[in-house]
Design a protein around this motif. Structure first.
Motif, short mmCIF file in Angstrom:
data_model
loop_
_atom_site.label_atom_id
_atom_site.label_comp_id
_atom_site.label_asym_id
_atom_site.label_seq_id
_atom_site.Cartn_x
_atom_site.Cartn_y
_atom_site.Cartn_z
N HIS A 50 43.19 49.81 45.80
CA HIS A 50 43.56 48.40 45.57
C HIS A 50 43.26 48.06 44.10
CE1 HIS A 50 42.94 48.68 49.92
NE2 HIS A 50 43.85 47.69 50.02
N PRO A 51 44.19 48.25 43.19
CA PRO A 51 43.96 48.04 41.75
C PRO A 51 43.54 46.62 41.40
CG PRO A 51 46.00 49.23 42.14
CD PRO A 51 45.54 48.75 43.48
N ALA A 52 43.88 45.67 42.22
CA ALA A 52 43.52 44.28 41.91
C ALA A 52 42.01 44.10 41.81
CB ALA A 52 44.09 43.34 42.96
N ILE A 53 41.27 44.93 42.56
CA ILE A 53 39.80 44.82 42.51
C ILE A 53 39.29 45.14 41.11
CG2 ILE A 53 37.66 45.78 43.41
CD1 ILE A 53 39.06 46.16 46.08
N GLY A 54 39.93 46.11 40.45
CA GLY A 54 39.53 46.45 39.09
C GLY A 54 39.75 45.30 38.13
N PHE A 55 40.88 44.63 38.31
CA PHE A 55 41.15 43.48 37.45
C PHE A 55 40.13 42.35 37.69
CE2 PHE A 55 45.22 45.63 37.20
CZ PHE A 55 45.60 45.41 35.87
N ILE A 56 39.82 42.13 38.96
CA ILE A 56 38.83 41.08 39.28
C ILE A 56 37.48 41.42 38.69
CG2 ILE A 56 37.59 39.95 41.16
CD1 ILE A 56 40.11 40.32 42.89
N ARG A 57 37.06 42.71 38.83
CA ARG A 57 35.77 43.12 38.30
C ARG A 57 35.75 43.01 36.76
NH1 ARG A 57 33.96 48.69 40.40
NH2 ARG A 57 35.73 49.39 39.11
N ALA A 58 36.87 43.41 36.10
CA ALA A 58 36.93 43.30 34.64
C ALA A 58 36.84 41.85 34.20
CB ALA A 58 38.21 43.95 34.13
N PHE A 59 37.55 41.00 34.92
CA PHE A 59 37.49 39.56 34.59
C PHE A 59 36.08 39.03 34.75
CE2 PHE A 59 37.61 35.09 35.61
CZ PHE A 59 38.48 34.56 34.67
N ALA A 60 35.44 39.33 35.89
CA ALA A 60 34.10 38.82 36.16
C ALA A 60 33.09 39.38 35.18
CB ALA A 60 33.71 39.15 37.60
N VAL A 410 37.26 32.22 28.77
CA VAL A 410 37.94 32.99 27.74
C VAL A 410 37.46 34.44 27.76
CG1 VAL A 410 38.21 33.27 25.23
CG2 VAL A 410 38.39 31.00 26.27
N GLY A 411 36.15 34.65 27.97
CA GLY A 411 35.63 36.01 28.07
C GLY A 411 36.28 36.76 29.22
N GLY A 412 36.45 36.08 30.36
CA GLY A 412 37.10 36.72 31.50
C GLY A 412 38.53 37.11 31.19
N LEU A 413 39.27 36.22 30.50
CA LEU A 413 40.65 36.54 30.14
C LEU A 413 40.73 37.71 29.18
CD1 LEU A 413 42.09 32.91 29.73
CD2 LEU A 413 42.49 34.50 31.63
N VAL A 414 39.79 37.76 28.22
CA VAL A 414 39.78 38.89 27.29
C VAL A 414 39.50 40.19 28.04
CG1 VAL A 414 38.55 39.93 25.34
CG2 VAL A 414 39.14 37.49 25.29
N GLY A 415 38.54 40.14 28.99
CA GLY A 415 38.26 41.33 29.80
C GLY A 415 39.46 41.76 30.61
N LEU A 416 40.20 40.76 31.13
CA LEU A 416 41.39 41.06 31.91
C LEU A 416 42.44 41.77 31.05
CD1 LEU A 416 42.29 40.51 34.86
CD2 LEU A 416 43.46 38.47 33.99
N VAL A 417 42.63 41.27 29.80
CA VAL A 417 43.61 41.88 28.90
C VAL A 417 43.19 43.30 28.55
CG1 VAL A 417 44.62 41.74 26.58
CG2 VAL A 417 44.42 39.68 27.99
N LEU A 418 41.90 43.48 28.25
CA LEU A 418 41.43 44.84 27.90
C LEU A 418 41.59 45.81 29.06
CD1 LEU A 418 38.19 43.94 25.88
CD2 LEU A 418 40.42 44.69 24.98
N HIS A 419 41.31 45.33 30.28
CA HIS A 419 41.47 46.20 31.44
C HIS A 419 42.94 46.55 31.64
CE1 HIS A 419 40.46 48.02 35.28
NE2 HIS A 419 41.47 47.31 35.83
#
Length: 425
Positions: A50-60, A410-419
């Motif tokens: 479930h790749p969405a979990i990775g995005f959630i974890r990167a955002f958090a 904003v930090g979460g969005l940056v993490g999401l983009v990097l992931h």
């Protein structure tokens, strides 16, 4: 009106808005940490499926880092984070004296420079605003008017009345000393003579002289009796001479009062004309008038009169400030409304008042600007570190908590983009 939370031990109440934003920013940070820990605890195989979990974890994860960084930055302004003496933290308490000096310098350089005050006051139509308010005070919002009135009353009562009264008296004294009244008196007297308004003055002088003569007949008789010879006193001619002198003076004054073209009245008018000329053009006369003015200003009775003027003015301002609605009723209210209408219609009067207000503001900036700057600096220096920290935090802390919230998101969005970049590459 904002509700205030329970006052802390130092007596400064924390605004409810600041407390609420603290909880929101901290709660968001805790939520991101909980999401990060929860996603870390998920089975790796399930996470890969479930790749969405990775995005959630990167955002958090990135949101947690951003939120912690902004929490540290905001906290470091006011205190040591977690009580640890980390270098370059508790910035405001450690630099409160420098903050006071900087604030004072800012006021001096940007607000209390006579040139700056003059430029800003040129754009302010004080007389027009006062005229609109006086002409239709009911158009002003009642709550705003009452709030401003309470503020004005509190300020008048909070000031050191001895110092404030002294400043007012000193300002009036300075203005009177700087005003050369001799030419003004000469111009006023010249205008009065040209328009015939000096006649009541002469009539008053004649009437006063007649009363003085009537009240001092015995003195004239005594003088004639003392100066007369023995023969005149023995024959009673001294009494006859005294009666003739008194009757002659009385007839002269009566004729002057009845005849506007009496020769002595003409002589008096010539004297007034010469006096008016000397007041404007004779240096010695002007020096004598200025010396007399200085003596009057320095007279203790004059100083007491100025004190009385200030106290009456202050009491009147307090009455108006405490009850603005009552001040706008009756004859006073009608007079104020008429004044407001005049201020709106008479452009020359508005310009004169605005010019006077501008010159007064510039003069106050020049005369008392350094004192105001020194007062600000000394007041801030006199505050203890906890007081200034609490007051500044109460003033801007709510906005700083928004910075924490923005930093988390904003930090979460940056993490999401990097992931996302990591996944795509």
């Amino acid at each position: 009106m904002k509700l205030l939370a329970r006052a802390p031990r130092n007596g400064e109440a924390i605004p409810a808005g600041l407390r609420r934003m603290r909880w929101i920013a901290t709660g968001l940070l805790v939520l991101m940490a909980a999401i990060f820990l929860a996603t870390r605890a998920i089975d790796p195989g399930f996470a890969r499926a479930h790749p969405a979990i990775g995005f959630i974890r990167a955002f958090a994860e990135a949101a947690m880092v951003g939120g912690l960084a902004d929490w540290f930055a905001v906290t470091a302004l006011f205190r040591h984070p977690l009580g640890l003496p980390i270098p370059h933290t508790a910035i405001i308490p450690r630099n409160k004296d420098r903050i006071g000096e900087t604030l004072a310098a800012f006021l001096r350089d940007n607000f209390l420079v006579p040139g700056v005050v003059a430029r800003r006051m040129r754009r302010v139509d004080v007389a027009g605003a006062a005229g609109r308010w006086l002409a239709s005070p009911e158009g002003t919002q009642g709550r705003l008017r009452k709030g401003a009135s309470r503020l004005a009353a509190d300020m008048l009562e909070a000031f050191d009345q001895q110092r404030l009264g002294g400043m007012v008296k000193a300002t009036i004294g300075q203005r009177l000393r700087a005003l050369e009244i001799s030419p003004l008196l000469g111009q006023a007297l010249t205008a009065a003579i040209a328009e015939g308004r000096h006649a009541p003055l002469l009539d008053g002088i004649v009437r006063w002289a007649a009363k003085v003569l009537a009240a001092n007949e015995h003195m004239i008789r005594a003088i004639v009796h003392e100066r007369a010879g023995t023969v005149m006193r023995w024959t009673g001619l001294d009494e006859t001479l005294a009666n003739k002198i008194i009757d002659g003076l009385d007839k002269l004054l009566h004729d002057m009062a009845e005849d506007p073209d009496h020769p002595l009245r003409a002589k008096a008018e010539e004297g007034l004309t010469a006096l008016a000329f000397d007041l404007q053009h004779d240096d010695r006369m002007r020096e004598r008038v200025e010396g007399l003015k200085a003596e009057i200003i320095e007279n203790p009775a004059m100083q007491r009169w100025l004190d009385g003027i200030w106290e009456q003015a202050r009491a009147g301002m307090l009455r108006i400030a405490r009850d603005p609605d009552a001040a706008l009723t009756g004859q006073l209210g009608e007079a104020m409304r008429q004044l407001g209408g005049t201020l709106q219609q008479d452009a020359m009067l508005r310009a004169t008042i605005n010019r006077f207000v501008r010159r007064t503001a510039v003069g106050m900036a020049a005369d008392y600007g350094s004192d105001i700057v020194r007062l600000v600096s000394e007041t801030v220096r006199g505050w203890d570190a906890r007081t200034i920290t609490r007051r500044l935090e109460n003033a801007v802390g709510r906005d700083l908590q928004y910075i924490r919230v923005n930093g988390t998101l904003v930090g979460g969005l940056v993490g999401l983009v990097l992931h996302m970049i990591d996944v795509l590459l």
